[in-house]
Structure formats: C-alpha cells, structure tokens
Scaffold this active site. Structure first.
Site, PDB file in Angstrom:
ATOM      1  N   ARG A 125       0.822  -1.233   0.000  1.00 45.75           N
ATOM      2  CA  ARG A 125       0.000   0.000   0.000  1.00 45.75           C
ATOM      3  C   ARG A 125       0.848   1.272   0.000  1.00 45.75           C
ATOM      4  O   ARG A 125       0.408   2.330   0.433  1.00 45.75           O
ATOM      5  CB  ARG A 125      -0.955   0.027   1.184  1.00 45.75           C
ATOM      6  N   LYS A 147       2.734  11.467 -11.257  1.00 45.55           N
ATOM      7  CA  LYS A 147       1.961  10.533 -12.076  1.00 45.55           C
ATOM      8  C   LYS A 147       2.804   9.279 -12.275  1.00 45.55           C
ATOM      9  O   LYS A 147       3.920   9.357 -12.806  1.00 45.55           O
ATOM     10  CB  LYS A 147       1.631  11.138 -13.440  1.00 45.55           C
ATOM     11  N   GLU A 189       9.123  18.893 -24.649  1.00 46.93           N
ATOM     12  CA  GLU A 189       8.409  19.185 -23.391  1.00 46.93           C
ATOM     13  C   GLU A 189       8.906  20.511 -22.802  1.00 46.93           C
ATOM     14  O   GLU A 189       8.139  21.258 -22.182  1.00 46.93           O
ATOM     15  CB  GLU A 189       8.588  18.048 -22.380  1.00 46.93           C
ATOM     16  N   LYS A 231       6.637  23.177 -13.793  1.00 44.13           N
ATOM     17  CA  LYS A 231       5.781  22.003 -13.529  1.00 44.13           C
ATOM     18  C   LYS A 231       5.373  21.986 -12.056  1.00 44.13           C
ATOM     19  O   LYS A 231       4.222  21.700 -11.721  1.00 44.13           O
ATOM     20  CB  LYS A 231       6.479  20.704 -13.928  1.00 44.13           C
ATOM     21  N   GLU A 241      -5.081  16.917 -11.225  1.00 46.11           N
ATOM     22  CA  GLU A 241      -5.609  17.260 -12.559  1.00 46.11           C
ATOM     23  C   GLU A 241      -7.128  17.417 -12.586  1.00 46.11           C
ATOM     24  O   GLU A 241      -7.820  16.840 -13.434  1.00 46.11           O
ATOM     25  CB  GLU A 241      -5.148  16.226 -13.599  1.00 46.11           C
ATOM     26  N   ARG A 245      -3.998  21.491 -14.244  1.00 49.15           N
ATOM     27  CA  ARG A 245      -2.878  20.609 -14.616  1.00 49.15           C
ATOM     28  C   ARG A 245      -2.995  20.104 -16.052  1.00 49.15           C
ATOM     29  O   ARG A 245      -1.990  19.751 -16.676  1.00 49.15           O
ATOM     30  CB  ARG A 245      -2.777  19.433 -13.625  1.00 49.15           C
ATOM     31  N   ASN A 249      -0.810  19.033 -20.745  1.00 43.57           N
ATOM     32  CA  ASN A 249      -1.081  18.133 -21.875  1.00 43.57           C
ATOM     33  C   ASN A 249      -1.166  18.880 -23.204  1.00 43.57           C
ATOM     34  O   ASN A 249      -1.672  18.344 -24.192  1.00 43.57           O
ATOM     35  CB  ASN A 249      -2.391  17.370 -21.636  1.00 43.57           C
ATOM     36  N   HIS A 252      -0.716  17.127 -26.467  1.00 46.29           N
ATOM     37  CA  HIS A 252      -0.773  15.696 -26.198  1.00 46.29           C
ATOM     38  C   HIS A 252      -2.020  15.018 -26.776  1.00 46.29           C
ATOM     39  O   HIS A 252      -1.966  13.837 -27.097  1.00 46.29           O
ATOM     40  CB  HIS A 252      -0.708  15.429 -24.690  1.00 46.29           C
ATOM     41  N   HIS A 256      -0.948  11.985 -28.755  1.00 42.57           N
ATOM     42  CA  HIS A 256      -1.298  10.621 -28.338  1.00 42.57           C
ATOM     43  C   HIS A 256      -1.952   9.859 -29.480  1.00 42.57           C
ATOM     44  O   HIS A 256      -1.711   8.661 -29.644  1.00 42.57           O
ATOM     45  CB  HIS A 256      -2.247  10.653 -27.138  1.00 42.57           C
ATOM     46  N   HIS A 269       7.799  10.062 -27.843  1.00 43.55           N
ATOM     47  CA  HIS A 269       6.697  10.833 -27.241  1.00 43.55           C
ATOM     48  C   HIS A 269       6.814  12.332 -27.566  1.00 43.55           C
ATOM     49  O   HIS A 269       5.854  12.964 -28.018  1.00 43.55           O
ATOM     50  CB  HIS A 269       6.717  10.595 -25.727  1.00 43.55           C
TER      51      HIS A 269
HETATM   52  P1  NAD Z   1      12.761   5.855 -21.875  1.00 46.74           P
HETATM   53  O1  NAD Z   1      12.572   5.722 -20.429  1.00 46.74           O
HETATM   54  O2  NAD Z   1      12.366   4.729 -22.742  1.00 46.74           O
HETATM   55  O3  NAD Z   1      14.287   6.237 -22.146  1.00 46.74           O
HETATM   56  C1  NAD Z   1      14.738   6.386 -23.472  1.00 46.74           C
HETATM   57  C2  NAD Z   1      15.990   5.545 -23.734  1.00 46.74           C
HETATM   58  O4  NAD Z   1      17.120   6.211 -23.162  1.00 46.74           O
HETATM   59  C3  NAD Z   1      15.950   4.168 -23.121  1.00 46.74           C
HETATM   60  O5  NAD Z   1      16.519   3.263 -24.039  1.00 46.74           O
HETATM   61  C4  NAD Z   1      16.844   4.299 -21.891  1.00 46.74           C
HETATM   62  O6  NAD Z   1      17.431   3.091 -21.498  1.00 46.74           O
HETATM   63  C5  NAD Z   1      17.882   5.272 -22.387  1.00 46.74           C
HETATM   64  N1  NAD Z   1      18.566   6.069 -21.387  1.00 46.74           N
HETATM   65  C6  NAD Z   1      18.075   6.573 -20.239  1.00 46.74           C
HETATM   66  N2  NAD Z   1      18.966   7.410 -19.688  1.00 46.74           N
HETATM   67  C7  NAD Z   1      20.048   7.410 -20.488  1.00 46.74           C
HETATM   68  C8  NAD Z   1      21.290   8.098 -20.459  1.00 46.74           C
HETATM   69  N3  NAD Z   1      21.553   9.009 -19.526  1.00 46.74           N
HETATM   70  N4  NAD Z   1      22.182   7.861 -21.456  1.00 46.74           N
HETATM   71  C9  NAD Z   1      21.891   6.993 -22.461  1.00 46.74           C
HETATM   72  N5  NAD Z   1      20.713   6.335 -22.555  1.00 46.74           N
HETATM   73  C10 NAD Z   1      19.816   6.549 -21.580  1.00 46.74           C
HETATM   74  O7  NAD Z   1      11.983   7.140 -22.454  1.00 46.74           O
HETATM   75  P2  NAD Z   1      11.633   8.564 -21.835  1.00 46.74           P
HETATM   76  O8  NAD Z   1      11.421   9.438 -23.008  1.00 46.74           O
HETATM   77  O9  NAD Z   1      12.588   8.967 -20.799  1.00 46.74           O
HETATM   78  O10 NAD Z   1      10.237   8.312 -21.104  1.00 46.74           O
HETATM   79  C11 NAD Z   1       9.083   7.951 -21.820  1.00 46.74           C
HETATM   80  C12 NAD Z   1       8.055   7.456 -20.838  1.00 46.74           C
HETATM   81  O11 NAD Z   1       7.731   8.510 -19.928  1.00 46.74           O
HETATM   82  C13 NAD Z   1       6.741   7.025 -21.465  1.00 46.74           C
HETATM   83  O12 NAD Z   1       6.364   5.774 -20.925  1.00 46.74           O
HETATM   84  C14 NAD Z   1       5.744   8.100 -21.047  1.00 46.74           C
HETATM   85  O13 NAD Z   1       4.437   7.602 -20.884  1.00 46.74           O
HETATM   86  C15 NAD Z   1       6.334   8.524 -19.721  1.00 46.74           C
HETATM   87  N6  NAD Z   1       5.951   9.882 -19.315  1.00 46.74           N
HETATM   88  C16 NAD Z   1       5.442  10.038 -18.061  1.00 46.74           C
HETATM   89  C17 NAD Z   1       5.106  11.299 -17.605  1.00 46.74           C
HETATM   90  C18 NAD Z   1       4.601  11.457 -16.200  1.00 46.74           C
HETATM   91  O14 NAD Z   1       4.180  12.564 -15.843  1.00 46.74           O
HETATM   92  N7  NAD Z   1       4.684  10.439 -15.384  1.00 46.74           N
HETATM   93  C19 NAD Z   1       5.284  12.424 -18.420  1.00 46.74           C
HETATM   94  C20 NAD Z   1       5.819  12.237 -19.705  1.00 46.74           C
HETATM   95  C21 NAD Z   1       6.149  10.952 -20.134  1.00 46.74           C
HETATM   96  N1  GLY Z   2       2.946  15.020 -18.008  1.00 48.44           N
HETATM   97  C1  GLY Z   2       1.704  15.577 -17.643  1.00 48.44           C
HETATM   98  C2  GLY Z   2       1.490  15.680 -16.177  1.00 48.44           C
HETATM   99  O1  GLY Z   2       2.357  15.357 -15.407  1.00 48.44           O
HETATM  100  O2  GLY Z   2       0.430  16.068 -15.765  1.00 48.44           O
END
Ligand code: NAD
Ligand code: GLY
Length: 379
Positions: A125, A147, A189, A231, A241, A245, A249, A252, A256, A269
C-alpha cells in the site's frame, strides 16, 4: 546543487539538481533517514543500459551512507512498462524484505520512473519513492508531479496513481550519453513549458539554441531547473488534474493519437507532442484566438531543435476518430489545450471538428520524419 521545492503539504519534496552528483545520492538520502522519513533499505529499479552507465557511483554512494541496496533491472523499452514487469519487481521487493519505510529508487528514463513509481505506490500500500531521472524528458517532466503508471493492452498509462516521490535527484551530466533523438524529445516538453506558462523562458530558448544544442552545462541547468519550477507550480495548484494541470497536456491530445495509430513505434513521445503543439497552434490561429506570428514562432523553435512539425503515412480521418471518439469514450468530452499567445493557453472542448480536420490535412505529408516509408495520401 540547486533546489526547486514542490509544495504539496505533507506530500512536499525537493528537486535537487546539479552536475556529477550521482555519488552524493546516498548522503542526501541519509538526511531523510535522520529526519525519520525513510528507512535503510533501498530497492534500486533501473534497466541494463542505465545501470551500466550510472549504477556504480549510485550504489557505492548509497552503501557508503549505510543503505542496504538490492538492484533490479527491468528490460529496456516502453513495451515492458506493464503489469507483468511490475510483478517481477514485486517479487524482488518481497525477497529483499522491503518494509513500509524502505525506499524504491527509480533510476532511468520515464519508463523506469513510471513503472518503479507504480510499484512504490502499490507495494504494501505504498513505500517511499525517490526519482533519479536520466533522460531529459524524465528530468523536465515525468519524474516531477507524481503521475505513475503502467500500460494496459487497451491503452497507455491506464493503470496508475498519483504518488509523489520523497525526493527528485537530477544529475544533468547523465544527459551527455543520451542519444540526440532522446534530447530532442525532451526539448519538446521544455518548449511546451514556454508556450503554456512563460514567454520569457520561450524567448530564452530562442536566444540560446546553439548553446542548448551543444548541451552546455549552464544552459542545461537553467532549462531543467526552469522546467521543473514551472511544472512544480502547476502541480501545486492542481495536484490531481481537476482542471489547470491539464495544460501540461498541450499538444498531447493530437500527439497521443499519432503515437497510438503508429503503435508507439514511429514517434518518440516528444516528437508526437511537437506535431501536436503545431496542430493546436494552427487551430488557435484558425479560430482567431492567436496571432499567426506566435504560431510561426512556436513552429520555428520546434524546427530549430530538429523536431517534426508534420506527419505522414496516416489518414486524417483515423486521427480524428482516435482523438475525438476514443477520448470521448474514456473521458466524456475532449478537452483541447489551445494557445492564445506565447505563455498563455486555454482549456476548451469547444473546437469545431472542421477546423481540426483542415489543420491536420495541412500538416499531413509536408516533411515527415526521415527514414520513414514513402507517404501515402491523406484523406
Ligand atoms: P525511456 O525511459 O524509454 O528512455 C529512453 C531511452 O534512453 C531508453 O533506451 C533508456 O534506457 C535510455 N537512457 C536513459 N537514460 C540514459 C542516459 N543518460 N544515457 C543513455 N541512454 C539513456 O523514455 P523517456 O522518453 O525517458 O520516457 C518515456 C516514458 O515517460 C513514457 O512511458 C511516457 O508515458 C512517460 N511519461 C510520463 C510522464 C509522467 O508525468 N509520469 C510524463 C511524460 C512521459
Ligand atoms: N505530463 C503531464 C502531467 O504530469 O500532468
């Protein structure tokens, strides 16, 4: 080290930023032990790519500060952001005898951060969560704001929670090994924050493109810090949200749809969001809500950083359906984030479909991403 504070009452936390600071994570976590916030067991969740690059200084620093560290690697890739992978991490957490005071440290990009955050939110939990983001996208966006989620075959991020970390620890030196395309996706972003909130920041990005592209320390620190601060302010005003918030997006809703229609295989993304920000900006101009010069500035900045502004190999009607009908089925109505000027957006569901259709037709087939198959016609 610089600090950006996220003020959320009892869920408040600092974002610490610096360069070459990974080995100091242990010392900073030890302070949380001394304050009675966390216990001495750490589950480090990462992936093989990131662990190879940064595992050693982080683990050594944690151990030197007295933490017992268990490391679990999840496979690298969005396709592993699933309940099945989370279940594997729960197994390791159980074997390591994590308790409610233990800490899940998420070290990696948004995939690791979202999944490890989801595990932290749900194991027993809820156990403590610390984010150590290593991609630009994760440093400016996904690690902040709470998130957390995994994907479901029926949709991205469908299974999730709002679960704030105890600390976000950002070392911008990690960005030096990041592939160029990943830097660009994070920059989308960053540009978003300028458009939705801060005209001066947008202008700063315009004025410093070369230094930013060369990953200069000073510029990276400034842009990560400013993005986190924006942010943080938005999340502080609307953590779950309910309304405001949603401005995070921007781009997005369109983005999306592009990602989903291409099975998350064609666009990163941030690339899809870049195209979506152009769609929203053009809609704004077509509706008479924003000056064409602001639209041109947004498109110009995205292009300067090598981001796409148009798409190919997709049918406009498929995008319309994905965007309007899928979303409506999930959420009741489709909200669009429409810019009114650089630094100012409005949330509205009142966007005439004909305007969206026209904008998408214009965006189709202009100059898609290099390396894709030849374009088919847009209908
Ligand atoms: P990712 O986590 O897939 O990372 C991209 C690539 O970079 C991967 O292959 C990873 O292994 C590599 N990598 C990471 N750090 C590195 C470094 N310092 N040097 C070399 N390689 C490195 O992609 P991302 O773009 O970081 O994240 C995308 C994800 O984030 C999606 O799942 C999306 O839904 C999520 N997201 C979440 C939020 C949120 O608010 N929680 C917001 C935006 C996106
Ligand atoms: N990435 C959108 C949010 O965190 O609300």
């Amino acid at each position: 080290m610089q600090t950006v504070q996220v003020n959320l009452g009892e869920n408040s936390y600092p974002i610490l930023l610096g360069e070459h600071i990974l080995s100091q994570l242990g010392v900073n976590l030890k302070r949380l032990v001394e304050e009675g916030i966390i216990g001495g067991k750490v589950l480090l969740v990462t992936n093989p790519t990131v662990n190879k690059l940064f595992g050693q200084p982080v683990i050594q620093g944690l151990q030197e500060s007295g933490f017992t560290v268990t490391t679990v690697e999840i496979p690298d890739g969005e396709e592993y952001k699933t309940q099945e992978t989370a279940a594997l991490v729960y197994d390791v957490a159980f074997d390591a005898q994590l308790d409610r005071r233990s800490v899940v440290v998420a070290m990696g990009g948004g995939v690791v951060g979202d999944l490890a955050g989801f595990v932290a939110a749900t194991y027993m939990r809820g156990v403590n969560l610390v984010q150590v983001p290593t991609t630009l996208l994760a440093q400016v966006d996904s690690s902040v704001g709470g998130k957390v989620a995994v994907n479901h075959p029926k949709g991205k991020n469908i299974i999730g929670a709002f679960y704030q970390p105890k600390l976000v620890f950002i070392d911008i030196a990690t960005l030096q090994s990041l592939p160029q395309r990943e830097i660009q996706t994070g920059l989308a972003e960053v540009i978003k924050y300028g458009v939705i909130w801060d005209q001066e920041f947008f202008q700063y990005l315009v004025d410093n493109t070369e230094a930013i592209k060369s990953l200069s320390t000073q510029q990276l620190l400034h842009l990560v810090q400013t993005s986190c601060a924006i942010k943080a302010r938005v999340v502080e005003m609307d953590e779950k949200e309910a309304n405001l918030r949603a401005i995070l997006n921007f781009g997005h809703t369109f983005g999306h749809a592009l990602e989903a229609l291409t099975n998350y295989k064609v666009y990163r993304h941030g690339e899809a969001v870049a195209i979506g920000m152009v769609s929203a900006s053009r809609v704004a101009v077509a509706m008479g809500l924003m000056k064409p010069s602001a639209r041109d500035a947004i498109e110009g900045l995205l292009k300067t950083f090598g981001l796409p502004t148009s798409f190919r190999d997709l049918q406009v009607e498929d995008i319309m359906e994905k965007m309007l009908y899928d979303k409506k089925a999930q959420a009741g109505r489709v909200n669009f984030i429409i810019p009114e000027a650089i630094g100012q957006v409005r949330i509205t569901s009142e966007v005439p479909p004909e305007i969206i259709r026209q904008v998408l037709k214009e965006q189709c087939l202009r100059n898609g991403i290099k390396g894709q198959s030849p374009a088919i016609s847009c209908k």
